[in-house]
Scaffold this motif. Sequence first.
Motif, PDB file in Angstrom:
ATOM      1  N   MET A   1       0.847  -1.175   0.000  1.00 35.37           N
ATOM      2  CA  MET A   1       0.000   0.000   0.000  1.00 35.37           C
ATOM      3  C   MET A   1       0.893   1.240   0.000  1.00 35.37           C
ATOM      4  SD  MET A   1      -2.893   1.260   2.762  1.00 35.37           S
ATOM      5  CE  MET A   1      -4.096   0.070   2.287  1.00 35.37           C
ATOM      6  N   ASP A   2       0.481   2.254  -0.754  1.00 32.15           N
ATOM      7  CA  ASP A   2       1.228   3.505  -0.768  1.00 32.15           C
ATOM      8  C   ASP A   2       0.463   4.573   0.007  1.00 32.15           C
ATOM      9  OD1 ASP A   2      -0.850   4.066  -2.470  1.00 32.15           O
ATOM     10  OD2 ASP A   2       0.388   4.658  -4.165  1.00 32.15           O
ATOM     11  N   ILE A   3       1.081   5.739   0.174  1.00 30.22           N
ATOM     12  CA  ILE A   3       0.516   6.799   1.007  1.00 30.22           C
ATOM     13  C   ILE A   3      -0.799   7.329   0.435  1.00 30.22           C
ATOM     14  CG2 ILE A   3       1.831   8.690  -0.047  1.00 30.22           C
ATOM     15  CD1 ILE A   3       1.085   8.340   3.701  1.00 30.22           C
ATOM     16  N   LYS A   4      -0.913   7.387  -0.893  1.00 28.55           N
ATOM     17  CA  LYS A   4      -2.154   7.876  -1.506  1.00 28.55           C
ATOM     18  C   LYS A   4      -3.325   6.956  -1.189  1.00 28.55           C
ATOM     19  CE  LYS A   4      -0.374  10.559  -5.354  1.00 28.55           C
ATOM     20  NZ  LYS A   4      -0.393  10.752  -6.800  1.00 28.55           N
ATOM     21  N   LYS A   5      -3.095   5.660  -1.308  1.00 29.17           N
ATOM     22  CA  LYS A   5      -4.161   4.703  -1.014  1.00 29.17           C
ATOM     23  C   LYS A   5      -4.510   4.733   0.481  1.00 29.17           C
ATOM     24  CE  LYS A   5      -5.838   0.146  -1.717  1.00 29.17           C
ATOM     25  NZ  LYS A   5      -5.712  -1.194  -2.009  1.00 29.17           N
ATOM     26  N   LEU A   6      -3.495   4.845   1.331  1.00 29.56           N
ATOM     27  CA  LEU A   6      -3.750   4.920   2.770  1.00 29.56           C
ATOM     28  C   LEU A   6      -4.595   6.137   3.100  1.00 29.56           C
ATOM     29  CD1 LEU A   6      -3.188   3.960   5.722  1.00 29.56           C
ATOM     30  CD2 LEU A   6      -1.307   5.606   5.704  1.00 29.56           C
ATOM     31  N   ARG A   7      -4.252   7.279   2.562  1.00 32.92           N
ATOM     32  CA  ARG A   7      -5.012   8.501   2.836  1.00 32.92           C
ATOM     33  C   ARG A   7      -6.440   8.396   2.324  1.00 32.92           C
ATOM     34  NH1 ARG A   7      -0.049  12.647   1.654  1.00 32.92           N
ATOM     35  NH2 ARG A   7       0.818  12.539   3.766  1.00 32.92           N
ATOM     36  N   LYS A   8      -6.618   7.739   1.200  1.00 33.24           N
ATOM     37  CA  LYS A   8      -7.978   7.525   0.677  1.00 33.24           C
ATOM     38  C   LYS A   8      -8.779   6.655   1.647  1.00 33.24           C
ATOM     39  CE  LYS A   8     -10.488   5.894  -3.348  1.00 33.24           C
ATOM     40  NZ  LYS A   8     -10.417   5.269  -4.657  1.00 33.24           N
ATOM     41  N   GLU A   9      -8.161   5.579   2.133  1.00 34.87           N
ATOM     42  CA  GLU A   9      -8.821   4.705   3.116  1.00 34.87           C
ATOM     43  C   GLU A   9      -9.141   5.462   4.399  1.00 34.87           C
ATOM     44  OE1 GLU A   9      -9.837   1.418   3.020  1.00 34.87           O
ATOM     45  OE2 GLU A   9      -9.400   1.507   0.869  1.00 34.87           O
ATOM     46  N   LEU A  10      -8.207   6.304   4.844  1.00 30.28           N
ATOM     47  CA  LEU A  10      -8.436   7.076   6.065  1.00 30.28           C
ATOM     48  C   LEU A  10      -9.551   8.098   5.882  1.00 30.28           C
ATOM     49  CD1 LEU A  10      -4.771   7.587   7.308  1.00 30.28           C
ATOM     50  CD2 LEU A  10      -6.553   6.191   8.390  1.00 30.28           C
ATOM     51  N   LYS A  11      -9.676   8.660   4.698  1.00 25.51           N
ATOM     52  CA  LYS A  11     -10.779   9.597   4.427  1.00 25.51           C
ATOM     53  C   LYS A  11     -12.120   8.876   4.499  1.00 25.51           C
ATOM     54  CE  LYS A  11      -8.201  12.882   1.655  1.00 25.51           C
ATOM     55  NZ  LYS A  11      -7.906  13.389   0.315  1.00 25.51           N
ATOM     56  N   VAL A  12     -12.195   7.694   3.910  1.00 24.36           N
ATOM     57  CA  VAL A  12     -13.430   6.904   3.961  1.00 24.36           C
ATOM     58  C   VAL A  12     -13.742   6.546   5.415  1.00 24.36           C
ATOM     59  CG1 VAL A  12     -14.461   4.674   3.314  1.00 24.36           C
ATOM     60  CG2 VAL A  12     -13.187   6.004   1.623  1.00 24.36           C
ATOM     61  N   TRP A  13     -12.725   6.126   6.157  1.00 28.62           N
ATOM     62  CA  TRP A  13     -12.877   5.796   7.574  1.00 28.62           C
ATOM     63  C   TRP A  13     -13.377   7.011   8.359  1.00 28.62           C
ATOM     64  CZ3 TRP A  13     -10.157   7.883  11.726  1.00 28.62           C
ATOM     65  CH2 TRP A  13     -10.293   7.222  12.943  1.00 28.62           C
ATOM     66  N   GLY A  14     -12.765   8.159   8.102  1.00 26.31           N
ATOM     67  CA  GLY A  14     -13.149   9.383   8.804  1.00 26.31           C
ATOM     68  C   GLY A  14     -14.582   9.794   8.520  1.00 26.31           C
ATOM     69  N   VAL A  15     -14.993   9.705   7.266  1.00 23.82           N
ATOM     70  CA  VAL A  15     -16.369  10.059   6.907  1.00 23.82           C
ATOM     71  C   VAL A  15     -17.350   9.113   7.595  1.00 23.82           C
ATOM     72  CG1 VAL A  15     -18.031  10.093   4.990  1.00 23.82           C
ATOM     73  CG2 VAL A  15     -15.793  11.171   4.731  1.00 23.82           C
ATOM     74  N   PHE A  16     -17.042   7.816   7.603  1.00 30.21           N
ATOM     75  CA  PHE A  16     -17.930   6.844   8.246  1.00 30.21           C
ATOM     76  C   PHE A  16     -18.130   7.192   9.719  1.00 30.21           C
ATOM     77  CE2 PHE A  16     -18.726   3.088  10.786  1.00 30.21           C
ATOM     78  CZ  PHE A  16     -19.822   2.549  10.151  1.00 30.21           C
ATOM     79  N   TRP A  17     -17.024   7.388  10.456  1.00 27.71           N
ATOM     80  CA  TRP A  17     -17.146   7.648  11.897  1.00 27.71           C
ATOM     81  C   TRP A  17     -17.684   9.032  12.194  1.00 27.71           C
ATOM     82  CZ3 TRP A  17     -18.067   3.846  14.701  1.00 27.71           C
ATOM     83  CH2 TRP A  17     -17.450   2.621  14.485  1.00 27.71           C
TER      84      TRP A  17
END
Length: 123
Positions: A1-17
Amino acid sequence: MDIKKLRKELKVWGVFWRNHESVGGYASKSNVDRIREVCELGGWCSSDLHLFDSASSIHAPEHIQITTALIDRLKTPYKIAIMAWYTKRLRGDEFASYTKAKSKRDGELLLMHAENALLVMVG
């Protein structure tokens, strides 16, 4: 996984919570609403547990659960930085203040270290 994909996952996680954030232990109905219901329905409930939001009733998708589990393994300052940035959307001085960083730059560095720690965990 690269930083761009991680940040995308974290954005989705953040929106969910952010969308499922509980009201912090306060009743989801005001006292006036409770009294109005009592007057309209002509009864009183012996328990008001049903008035409180419960995090246990939130069923997160598997990818959100995985991201949450990874974040839970981080050091506390890193967790705070991730939550402040992705769930609370704090930026600039607010972010630095929330994370107890001395400056905006220190706050950004803390976030970068937190993201890098997640990258190491994911492998």
